[in-house]
Write a protein that holds these residues in place. Structure first.
Motif, PDB file in Angstrom:
ATOM      1  N   ARG A 164     -41.521 -32.424 -63.976  1.00 45.34           N
ATOM      2  CA  ARG A 164     -41.358 -33.454 -64.985  1.00 45.34           C
ATOM      3  C   ARG A 164     -41.211 -32.834 -66.388  1.00 45.34           C
ATOM      4  O   ARG A 164     -40.354 -33.220 -67.169  1.00 45.34           O
ATOM      5  CB  ARG A 164     -42.595 -34.364 -64.918  1.00 45.34           C
ATOM      6  CG  ARG A 164     -42.780 -35.303 -66.077  1.00 45.34           C
ATOM      7  CD  ARG A 164     -42.045 -36.613 -65.829  1.00 45.34           C
ATOM      8  NE  ARG A 164     -42.416 -37.560 -66.861  1.00 45.34           N
ATOM      9  CZ  ARG A 164     -43.372 -38.476 -66.731  1.00 45.34           C
ATOM     10  NH1 ARG A 164     -44.032 -38.564 -65.601  1.00 45.34           N
ATOM     11  NH2 ARG A 164     -43.645 -39.298 -67.708  1.00 45.34           N
ATOM     12  N   HIS A 170     -36.839 -40.160 -63.330  1.00 47.95           N
ATOM     13  CA  HIS A 170     -37.992 -39.608 -62.605  1.00 47.95           C
ATOM     14  C   HIS A 170     -38.890 -40.741 -62.145  1.00 47.95           C
ATOM     15  O   HIS A 170     -38.754 -41.894 -62.564  1.00 47.95           O
ATOM     16  CB  HIS A 170     -38.757 -38.628 -63.491  1.00 47.95           C
ATOM     17  CG  HIS A 170     -39.230 -39.209 -64.782  1.00 47.95           C
ATOM     18  ND1 HIS A 170     -40.399 -39.929 -64.891  1.00 47.95           N
ATOM     19  CD2 HIS A 170     -38.680 -39.197 -66.016  1.00 47.95           C
ATOM     20  CE1 HIS A 170     -40.555 -40.316 -66.143  1.00 47.95           C
ATOM     21  NE2 HIS A 170     -39.513 -39.900 -66.841  1.00 47.95           N
ATOM     22  N   SER A 216     -35.534 -35.832 -61.324  1.00 45.83           N
ATOM     23  CA  SER A 216     -36.640 -35.078 -60.743  1.00 45.83           C
ATOM     24  C   SER A 216     -36.424 -35.054 -59.240  1.00 45.83           C
ATOM     25  O   SER A 216     -35.995 -36.041 -58.643  1.00 45.83           O
ATOM     26  CB  SER A 216     -37.979 -35.706 -61.125  1.00 45.83           C
ATOM     27  OG  SER A 216     -38.538 -36.347 -60.011  1.00 45.83           O
TER      28      SER A 216
END
Lengths: 342, 980
Positions: free
Chosen positions: B826, B848, B875
């Motif tokens: 992240r 994400h 992500s």
């Protein structure tokens, strides 16, 4: 006025006065009044011209000049004949009158221009009891000045405004072309703001446009090609004459713009560091600090598209470099040009 | 656009989360900061509200000065609200360069005082179409400035207002002192001129004779300024006599505002329904025609003869008048905005016009010099008279030259013989020709046109004989992709795909006759292999070849690995780092030492060292010199560009994946390295090609440039129908990148600390935990120091991987690709988000798992939108859950999961639905670190890996101390940073 400079129609308008021997003195005086700009508030309507004339002393005189308008029937026949000849129609569309048009009036039994001073009736509030006073002469000449630049004013005086003439000309055409959609429609250049909603961030596709800058030879005599092709301008000035007046100005402006065309941009210096780290940006920021008095980190962050933290670091660096000074603290921190802080 | 008082300008503002476009910051920063300007803004509920915004303000002229010089490519990338103004600015510059301007007077509150203003005259036929197109593309935000409580300018009005304001501002001098004086003329005109020359724009009515001026001026310029409104264009067509008794004639036409539909007046007069119908959509066609004919009769008096009828449609002219129309009137009428059509064959470059022609290469004056082949020496030329494709015999020329009229019947056809051209030809032919530098001769031959000396911009054809003709033949057959007899070199490990074989043949063909070649294939097509195949092939025809490859520091390691993989028979010498050879002798000794037993040697060095060590590199003659990522010499002035031009080699090659043909400074620089002199000096190149093509989209210049450069550039796209069948659906590449010194130091420190803690710990939870923590730390360091240190300094130069990634990303984005970037972290995603947003000047979203569902859906939708952000960061975890991102055609794995299955799953799922484009997968690997070690394990022992590697990275935590140490310790060439 020196009538030799004027157009033939101007001469035709003043002829009736200038041919009257007994008016010589008044003509001279009247002309002086006109030339000195003493004729004001002039208004032209069908059959009537009104104006105020002020001498050096005394109460201004109110002048009225009358001539009966030309009959409807004559107008119609003349306009028909003009419409039938493209050459005449073209002249009229360009705002010009021709000897041929004057001829048409004669053949249809009317005179466009006054034959002598008795065709006109003058009225003036001054004490001169004669048929023609100096004020009347001044107004007559003033109208000559106007006609010289815009001959269709004589048509208006004799009963047809420009718009009426154009309309009549269209109506008189026998061909199938429908010009009724025409006329000088007033362009609508605003709209309600709500119409922006659907296209606020993006409208159609940005077109791929090509431009061609080279125009060949634009030097002496060929400068301002558009103007040269427009035909005679205001006051029958030839387009070449207007182009020659404006050419030096345009030439200098064009040279400036041509430099702009080849100007080196950031794109041309591919290896130059990102503008946000280039030295020139320092200068720009310092200059901005001068211009605005002070800078804040959020202002710089916004302008450069960087985080406030980065902006603060950059400004701090400029402080370390001795180019800006920091004043205030915490949220009130501002960065000012060095001189200003002293 | 916004207006304050009398001044019109542009306010550059943006909503909170948007960024200012690069390239404009500096210009707008020099403007004025305006706060609290009220504009209409959408409030999110389908309504517009007035809200104060702040931004930088430039008046129209300064805004146009900043926007007009931008390249069209840059404009293309900008938000529509800026792109529209940039194109309008270019249009203004064009109008001024062509002096398409007229004076106007605008009313003020005082009826006796007017303000003078220059207005641009959109009189050329395509002006209307261009401006209409621009207005249609103008987004609301560009004109969100309120003219009143609830109204805004229409797009047409806003565009015209900006154009006129910019034209006026650009034409005026800034100060009274520098204002030019108008020329002599009537009083009113001189006074209007004064009010147009400098900062003072006031025109005061002086006396009654002035009163008509504003109105008369407005009517006078009306035809030149009317845009839109449906007023038709008037046109003239010169037609040739149909038969013996017939005459030349000029017919009159009306064209609609966009210049699309054309009606002949004769058809209209005859009442032909289609013509009448078309005319009914024009406003005032008859008035416009008659007005125009009256004006045009002053330019071309014969028109006067046609003005007897109510609606003239045609005028008959004699040959002399036709000639005068063809050569003079047509030009000035066209310039004034009328549509003019003349028989193309009789125009200045027409086939039925007597013209000069250059015949090149009658003999090569001097033989080719060192390595340059046909590019050095002189080529002879002479001039001849031609008509169409035929050269005229002296007697034919004599007969035509003596004709009384300029339009002559010759072999049953009307031909044009310009008396001036005859004079010039006599002079040129008597001059007997001359000699040209070979490079220039070749350029002319490829362009097949040349400007005639002493004739301004008149162009002549170029034909060639002899050596030049033979060279052209080779070059043109190369372009056509002729397959040669040469076989794939035996020593090459792996097969060449058919298009790679063609690339090899082409490079051999072009360099065999002494020219340099630029291989500009799309990323992922395997340029490196093609080049290595060329090297191998050269070695197989003669052992002991010496090659020099210059590449960016970030790919030195990658190159060495590629050579070892594809052409292991050729030795490599990486000239880099502190241990490199210090002079020419040492370098040659090192080369000899390495080469023993090998087929040849490839010296690999960086641009920086090629520059620093240029003196001794230049003392060695290489068999071939190749620049990898040749865009590194895009700045011809840069020291490294000058340095590589000094290097000596029999064959010169350049590899690049960027569309070099679209970036002309770069093109010039690369071509001047490959084929010195071919494109002429940089200054002349800039004037005749770079500026017209890049900034103004000049199609003729672009075509000519293409003709000259095409034989030396081979660029194939993955999407080419001829290429696509040869390609697998998914091209996978590994991109090795170095560490920076900072990264290496951090890596070593973290490694030492962790290993000392781990050593001696018995297998168990704690040991496993520590190992995983160390692996994470090392991977973070490979990603970016800021990822590990959390110190918020995202500068790309701190990370070798980020630097390399950005190079690759630029290449992808510039070629119109749409990359997905996967990371498993992240924090790294956030760093990339900030770096990319700033670099690309547009918001780059990060998808994400931490985002709410609505936000995620919005990001996917915006990426799928053709006008959405070019890049999407994902992500890895979030990306594994069935996204539909079919717009993407490149996938970057910024860091590795050490579990190929997880990566593949992410990649595949992303492309699962509706994917029709080929996909290139780039895996970034930090060389000489645990990343490369693990990469090797995964590659070499795929099957083992499949067994050993379970889920995630737990298998790594089971390793013993020694294995672990080998795996994670720093390799020799991990760092490849330039010496300071």
């Amino acid at each position: 006025m020196n009538t030799t400079e004027g157009a033939w129609w101007t001469q035709r308008w003043v002829d009736p006065l200038e041919e009257a021997r007994d008016l010589r003195q008044k003509l001279r005086k009247g002309r002086v009044l006109t030339r000195r700009g003493r004729v004001t508030e002039m208004d032209v309507r069908p059959g009537l011209v009104t104006a105020m004339v002020a001498e050096d002393t005394g109460v201004p005189s109110s002048v009225r000049l009358r001539q009966p308008v030309i009959q409807e029937a004559v107008w119609s026949r003349v306009v028909e004949r003009i419409a039938r000849s493209a050459g005449q129609a073209s002249q009229l569309l360009q705002g010009r009158i021709t000897e041929q048009m004057v001829q048409y009036f004669e053949e249809e039994g009317a005179e466009l221009f006054p034959f002598d001073q008795h065709d006109l009736t003058y009225f003036c509030t001054c004490r001169d009891d004669a048929a023609v006073c100096v004020h009347a002469v001044a107004v007559h000449y003033a109208l000559a000045d106007v006609i010289n630049g815009d001959p269709l004013v004589i048509f208006e005086f004799r009963g047809r405004s420009r718009a009426e003439l154009m309309e009549a000309l269209r109506g008189a055409r026998t061909t199938v072309i429908d010009d009724s959609a025409g006329g000088e429609e007033e362009a609508v250049d605003t709209e309600v703001a709500d119409s922006l909603l659907d296209t606020y961030w993006k409208a159609g596709i940005i077109p791929h446009l090509a431009f061609r800058l080279s125009a060949g030879d634009l030097e002496e005599g060929a400068a301002l090609p558009v103007i040269r092709a427009l035909g005679p301008g205001p006051g029958e000035t030839s387009p070449d004459e207007i182009a020659d007046v404006l050419a030096p100005i345009v030439r200098m402006g064009r040279r400036r713009v041509e430099e702009l065309v080849e100007q080196v941009t950031e794109e041309d210096v591919p290896d130059a560091p990102n503008p946000t780290s280039a030295e020139s940006l320092d200068d720009v920021l310092v200059a901005a600090a001068y211009q605005h008095g002070s800078l804040t980190s959020s202002f710089v962050a916004d302008a450069l598209g960087v985080s406030v933290l980065e902006a603060r670091r950059y400004l701090q660096w400029l402080v370390d470099e001795g180019r800006l000074a920091q004043v205030g603290r915490a949220r009130g921190t501002r960065y000012v040009p060095l001189e200003a802080s002293e | 656009m916004y207006r304050e008082g009398r001044e019109t300008g542009l306010l550059l503002w943006a909503p909170d989360d948007a960024h200012f476009p690069p390239g404009l910051r500096a210009a707008f920063l020099r403007g004025r900061w305006q706060s609290n300007i009220s504009v209409f803004v959408p409030d999110g509920e389908r309504r517009l509200v007035r809200e104060p915004v702040s931004g930088w303000y430039l008046d129209a002229a300064r805004a146009a000065s900043a926007l007009a010089p931008l390249s069209l490519t840059a404009v293309d990338r900008m938000a529509p609200s800026i792109a529209v103004w940039a194109l309008a600015s270019k249009w203004v510059v064009e109008a001024i360069a062509r002096e398409q301007v007229v004076p106007a007077l605008l009313a003020t509150e005082d009826p006796e005082v007017w303000s003078a203003r220059w207005r641009a005259a959109p009189v050329r036929p395509d002006d209307r179409a261009r401006l209409t197109g621009l207005a249609a593309a103008m987004p609301g935000v560009a004109r969100a400035w309120p003219v009143s409580e609830d109204r805004v300018l229409t797009a047409d009005a806003a565009l015209l207002e900006f154009i006129d304001a910019a034209t006026d501002g650009l034409l005026r001098a800034q100060t009274l002192e520098t204002a030019p004086h108008p020329g002599p003329g009537p009083s009113w005109a001189v006074r209007v001129g004064r009010a147009l020359a400098g900062p003072q724009n006031r025109f005061a009515i002086q006396g009654l004779s002035d009163r008509h001026v504003p109105d008369a001026l407005a009517r006078w310029i009306a035809p030149a300024t009317a845009v839109g409104g449906g007023r038709p264009l008037v046109g003239f067509r010169l037609e040739e006599p149909g038969g013996r008794d017939s005459t030349w004639r000029i017919t009159y036409h009306l064209l609609d505002a966009g210049g699309q539909a054309r009606v002949s007046v004769a058809d209209l007069r005859d009442g032909r329904p289609s013509a009448v119908e078309a005319a009914s959509r024009m406003s005032s066609p008859a008035d416009t025609l008659l007005d125009a004919l009256g004006r045009c009769a002053r330019v071309f008096p014969p028109i006067e003869r046609s003005l007897q009828h109510e609606l003239p449609a045609i005028v008959h002219v004699d040959a002399a008048e036709a000639w005068s129309f063809l050569t003079r009137a047509a030009i000035s009428l066209q310039r004034a905005g009328y549509w003019v059509d003349v028989p193309a064959a009789l125009s200045r470059v027409g086939r039925r016009r007597l013209r000069a022609r250059m015949r090149l290469g009658t003999e090569t004056v001097a033989e080719a010099g060192r390595g340059g082949g046909l590019l050095s020496g002189l080529v002879a030329f002479r001039w001849e008279a031609s008509l169409g494709d035929d050269a005229l015999t002296p007697s034919e020329f004599k007969r035509l030259a003596e004709a009384k009229s300029a339009l002559v019947l010759h072999r049953g056809q009307w031909v044009a013989v310009d008396p001036e051209e005859v004079e010039r030809l006599r002079h040129l032919m008597d001059g007997g020709g001359g000699e040209l530098p070979a490079a220039e001769a070749l350029r002319l031959a490829l362009a097949s046109e040349v400007s005639v000396p002493g004739a301004g911009d008149t162009l002549a054809d170029v034909v060639c004989d002899g050596a030049v003709a033979r060279a052209l033949e080779v070059l043109s057959s190369g372009v056509e992709g002729r397959l040669s007899e040469i076989q794939c070199p035996d020593g090459l490990h792996g097969d060449l795909r058919p298009y790679q074989k063609r690339g090899l043949d082409w490079m051999l063909g072009v360099t065999n006759i002494g020219f340099g070649a630029c291989l500009a294939d799309d990323m992922g097509l395997g340029k490196t292999v093609e080049l290595l195949a060329l090297f191998q092939s050269l070695c197989e025809s003669r052992r002991g070849n010496r090659f020099l490859v210059v590449c960016p520091t970030s790919v030195l390691g990658n190159w060495r690995r590629e050579v070892q993989r594809f052409v292991p028979g050729i030795a490599t010498l990486v000239h880099h780092g502190a241990g490199r050879a210090g002079d020419a002798r040492a370098l040659q000794a090192a080369m000899r030492a390495r080469m023993s037993g090998a087929d040849g040697i490839i010296v690999i060095t960086s641009y920086a060292l090629a520059r620093r060590d240029v003196e001794f590199f230049a003392s060695i003659e290489f068999d071939a010199l190749a620049l990898d990522e040749a865009q590194n010499i895009k700045n011809p002035e840069a020291a490294q560009s000058r340095a590589v031009r000094q290097l000596v080699a029999r064959r010169r090659l350049a590899l690049t994946g960027t569309p070099v043909e679209n970036r002309l400074t770069e093109l010039w620089s690369i071509m001047d390295f490959l084929n010195p002199g071919l494109l002429g000096s940089r200054t002349s190149f800039k004037k005749s090609f770079a500026v017209p093509v890049e900034r103004y989209g000049d199609a003729d210049a672009a075509e000519k440039l293409r003709r000259v450069t095409a034989p030396f550039i081979l660029r194939r796209l993955k999407t080419d129908p001829a290429i696509a069948p040869d390609l697998p659906d998914k091209v996978e590449t590994v991109r090795f990148c170095p560490l920076t010194r900072e990264q290496a130091a951090l890596y070593q420190a973290a490694l030492d600390e962790a290993m000392s803690e781990i050593a001696g710990l018995a297998p168990g939870m704690e040991r496993r935990g520590r190992i995983l923590a160390m692996l994470t730390a090392l991977k973070q360091i490979c990603n970016h120091p800021a990822h590990y240190l959390r110190d918020d300094d995202n500068a790309p130069r701190r990370s070798g991987k980020l630097t390399r990634f950005l190079e690759l990303l630029d290449e992808v984005v510039e070629t119109g690709g749409h990359p997905l970037v996967f990371t498993q972290y992240r924090e790294m995603g956030e760093i990339l988000e900030r770096v990319l947003t700033r670099r690309l000047g547009t918001r780059v979203p990060f998808y994400h798992g931490g985002l709410p569902r609505v936000a995620r859906d919005r990001i996917v939708a915006s990426f799928q939108d053709p006008h959405g952000p070019p890049v999407l960061i994902v992500s890895l975890k979030a990306g594994g859950t069935g996204l539909n991102l079919t717009r993407a055609n490149h996938v970057f794995h910024y860091d590795r999961w050490w579990n190929p299955a997880v990566e593949d799953q992410a990649t595949d799922r992303a492309f699962r639905i509706g994917q029709t484009r080929d996909v290139t997968v780039h895996r970034l690997v930090s060389q000489g670190t645990l990343e490369e070690q693990i990469h090797q394990i995964l590659e070499d022992k795929r099957s083992l890996a499949d067994r050993v590697v379970g889920a995630g990275e737990t298998w790594l935590s089971e390793l013993d101390d020694a294995t672990l140490h080998d795996l994670v310790s720093l390799g020799q060439d991990a760092v490849a940073e330039e010496d300071p």
